[in-house]
Design a protein around this motif. Structure first.
Motif, PDB file in Angstrom:
ATOM      1  N   UNK A 188       0.819  -1.217   0.000  1.00  0.00           N
ATOM      2  CA  UNK A 188       0.000   0.000   0.000  1.00  0.00           C
ATOM      3  C   UNK A 188       0.856   1.273   0.000  1.00  0.00           C
ATOM      4  N   UNK A 189       2.172   1.103   0.224  1.00  0.00           N
ATOM      5  CA  UNK A 189       3.086   2.243   0.352  1.00  0.00           C
ATOM      6  C   UNK A 189       2.669   3.186   1.488  1.00  0.00           C
ATOM      7  N   UNK A 190       2.377   2.549   2.629  1.00  0.00           N
ATOM      8  CA  UNK A 190       1.993   3.239   3.861  1.00  0.00           C
ATOM      9  C   UNK A 190       2.952   2.751   4.935  1.00  0.00           C
ATOM     10  N   UNK A 191       3.376   3.638   5.810  1.00  0.00           N
ATOM     11  CA  UNK A 191       4.311   3.189   6.843  1.00  0.00           C
ATOM     12  C   UNK A 191       3.664   2.132   7.735  1.00  0.00           C
ATOM     13  N   UNK A 192       4.488   1.209   8.173  1.00  0.00           N
ATOM     14  CA  UNK A 192       4.035   0.129   9.040  1.00  0.00           C
ATOM     15  C   UNK A 192       3.361   0.669  10.296  1.00  0.00           C
ATOM     16  N   UNK A 193       3.991   1.660  10.922  1.00  0.00           N
ATOM     17  CA  UNK A 193       3.447   2.242  12.150  1.00  0.00           C
ATOM     18  C   UNK A 193       2.100   2.894  11.937  1.00  0.00           C
ATOM     19  N   UNK A 194       1.959   3.613  10.817  1.00  0.00           N
ATOM     20  CA  UNK A 194       0.695   4.293  10.538  1.00  0.00           C
ATOM     21  C   UNK A 194      -0.410   3.275  10.270  1.00  0.00           C
ATOM     22  N   UNK A 195      -0.107   2.240   9.494  1.00  0.00           N
ATOM     23  CA  UNK A 195      -1.102   1.201   9.227  1.00  0.00           C
ATOM     24  C   UNK A 195      -1.527   0.526  10.531  1.00  0.00           C
ATOM     25  N   UNK A 196      -0.586   0.286  11.406  1.00  0.00           N
ATOM     26  CA  UNK A 196      -0.896  -0.306  12.703  1.00  0.00           C
ATOM     27  C   UNK A 196      -1.844   0.596  13.495  1.00  0.00           C
ATOM     28  N   UNK A 197      -1.577   1.904  13.473  1.00  0.00           N
ATOM     29  CA  UNK A 197      -2.452   2.849  14.192  1.00  0.00           C
ATOM     30  C   UNK A 197      -3.848   2.893  13.574  1.00  0.00           C
ATOM     31  N   UNK A 198      -3.929   2.791  12.262  1.00  0.00           N
ATOM     32  CA  UNK A 198      -5.233   2.757  11.594  1.00  0.00           C
ATOM     33  C   UNK A 198      -5.993   1.511  12.035  1.00  0.00           C
ATOM     34  N   UNK A 227      -5.729  -0.171  14.710  1.00  0.00           N
ATOM     35  CA  UNK A 227      -6.102  -0.091  16.131  1.00  0.00           C
ATOM     36  C   UNK A 227      -7.108   1.016  16.405  1.00  0.00           C
ATOM     37  N   UNK A 228      -7.524   1.731  15.345  1.00  0.00           N
ATOM     38  CA  UNK A 228      -8.520   2.783  15.506  1.00  0.00           C
ATOM     39  C   UNK A 228      -7.981   4.053  16.118  1.00  0.00           C
ATOM     40  N   UNK A 229      -6.658   4.229  16.079  1.00  0.00           N
ATOM     41  CA  UNK A 229      -6.041   5.417  16.672  1.00  0.00           C
ATOM     42  C   UNK A 229      -5.894   6.553  15.669  1.00  0.00           C
ATOM     43  N   UNK A 230      -5.906   6.223  14.377  1.00  0.00           N
ATOM     44  CA  UNK A 230      -5.793   7.232  13.323  1.00  0.00           C
ATOM     45  C   UNK A 230      -6.988   7.120  12.401  1.00  0.00           C
ATOM     46  N   UNK A 231      -7.471   8.270  11.956  1.00  0.00           N
ATOM     47  CA  UNK A 231      -8.570   8.329  10.993  1.00  0.00           C
ATOM     48  C   UNK A 231      -7.958   8.420   9.600  1.00  0.00           C
ATOM     49  N   UNK A 232      -8.030   7.364   8.809  1.00  0.00           N
ATOM     50  CA  UNK A 232      -7.371   7.365   7.498  1.00  0.00           C
ATOM     51  C   UNK A 232      -8.113   8.233   6.483  1.00  0.00           C
ATOM     52  N   UNK A 233      -7.358   8.847   5.581  1.00  0.00           N
ATOM     53  CA  UNK A 233      -7.954   9.617   4.489  1.00  0.00           C
ATOM     54  C   UNK A 233      -8.543   8.646   3.466  1.00  0.00           C
ATOM     55  N   UNK A 234      -9.344   9.168   2.567  1.00  0.00           N
ATOM     56  CA  UNK A 234      -9.926   8.318   1.522  1.00  0.00           C
ATOM     57  C   UNK A 234      -8.832   7.741   0.633  1.00  0.00           C
ATOM     58  N   UNK A 235      -7.770   8.520   0.371  1.00  0.00           N
ATOM     59  CA  UNK A 235      -6.663   8.032  -0.445  1.00  0.00           C
ATOM     60  C   UNK A 235      -5.937   6.881   0.243  1.00  0.00           C
ATOM     61  N   UNK A 236      -5.732   7.018   1.540  1.00  0.00           N
ATOM     62  CA  UNK A 236      -5.067   5.963   2.297  1.00  0.00           C
ATOM     63  C   UNK A 236      -5.932   4.705   2.335  1.00  0.00           C
ATOM     64  N   UNK A 237      -7.234   4.866   2.557  1.00  0.00           N
ATOM     65  CA  UNK A 237      -8.128   3.711   2.555  1.00  0.00           C
ATOM     66  C   UNK A 237      -8.110   3.002   1.207  1.00  0.00           C
ATOM     67  N   UNK A 238      -8.107   3.780   0.135  1.00  0.00           N
ATOM     68  CA  UNK A 238      -8.059   3.192  -1.208  1.00  0.00           C
ATOM     69  C   UNK A 238      -6.768   2.411  -1.402  1.00  0.00           C
ATOM     70  N   UNK A 295      -9.318  -5.670  -2.045  1.00  0.00           N
ATOM     71  CA  UNK A 295     -10.702  -5.548  -1.598  1.00  0.00           C
ATOM     72  C   UNK A 295     -11.249  -4.237  -2.147  1.00  0.00           C
ATOM     73  N   UNK A 296     -12.453  -4.257  -2.649  1.00  0.00           N
ATOM     74  CA  UNK A 296     -13.084  -3.030  -3.133  1.00  0.00           C
ATOM     75  C   UNK A 296     -13.392  -2.123  -1.941  1.00  0.00           C
ATOM     76  N   UNK A 297     -13.172  -0.835  -2.128  1.00  0.00           N
ATOM     77  CA  UNK A 297     -13.484   0.137  -1.079  1.00  0.00           C
ATOM     78  C   UNK A 297     -14.963   0.060  -0.716  1.00  0.00           C
ATOM     79  N   UNK A 298     -15.810  -0.136  -1.710  1.00  0.00           N
ATOM     80  CA  UNK A 298     -17.251  -0.243  -1.449  1.00  0.00           C
ATOM     81  C   UNK A 298     -17.575  -1.469  -0.597  1.00  0.00           C
ATOM     82  N   UNK A 299     -16.817  -2.557  -0.768  1.00  0.00           N
ATOM     83  CA  UNK A 299     -17.029  -3.751   0.059  1.00  0.00           C
ATOM     84  C   UNK A 299     -16.608  -3.492   1.504  1.00  0.00           C
TER      85      UNK A 299
END
Length: 116
Positions: free
Chosen positions: A30-40, A42-53, A61-65
């Motif tokens: 996903x090209x996202x830092x390991x720490x940030x993904x872990x925080x997402x 665990x519900x500690x960070x609110x991911x942007x739509x780009x990050x979720x995609x 997995x489809x974003x809609x799913x």
């Protein structure tokens, strides 16, 4: 009421675990830092739509799913929150409170057990 970022994170983690993938694998793809993904997760960070995609793309997995699953979980939790829940040991029981017939008092009865 559940916090949206926690439900999204738990759903992402459950998806990753079902695929038997590591945080490192998904974060790299996903090209996202390991720490940030872990925080997402665990519900500690609110991911942007780009990050979720990007995460959904890495999980194939489809974003809609993802949103459909999150919506289903939220709906279930909101319905449970609408009824009274009493914790008993490590489980919970749904409780109905209704007027007792003819006594003017209240009658309480367990409807069903639910996972806590």
């Amino acid at each position: 009421m559940p916090v949206l970022r926690q439900v999204v994170g738990e759903t992402l983690r459950a998806t990753r675990m079902r695929q038997r993938r590591t945080l490192r694998e998904v974060s790299t793809t996903a090209r996202v830092s390991l720490g940030y993904l872990s925080e997402v997760e665990r519900g500690q960070k609110e991911p942007s739509s780009e990050l979720l995609a990007a995460i959904c793309g890495a999980l194939d997995v489809e974003l809609s799913d993802l949103f459909a699953e999150v919506s289903s979980i939220l709906r279930r939790e909101e319905k449970l929150a609408g009824s009274s829940v009493a914790l008993v040991g490590n489980s919970a029981a749904r409780i109905a409170v209704a007027p007792a017939a003819g006594s003017g008092g209240t009658q309480v009865r367990a409807l069903s057990s639910v996972a806590a």
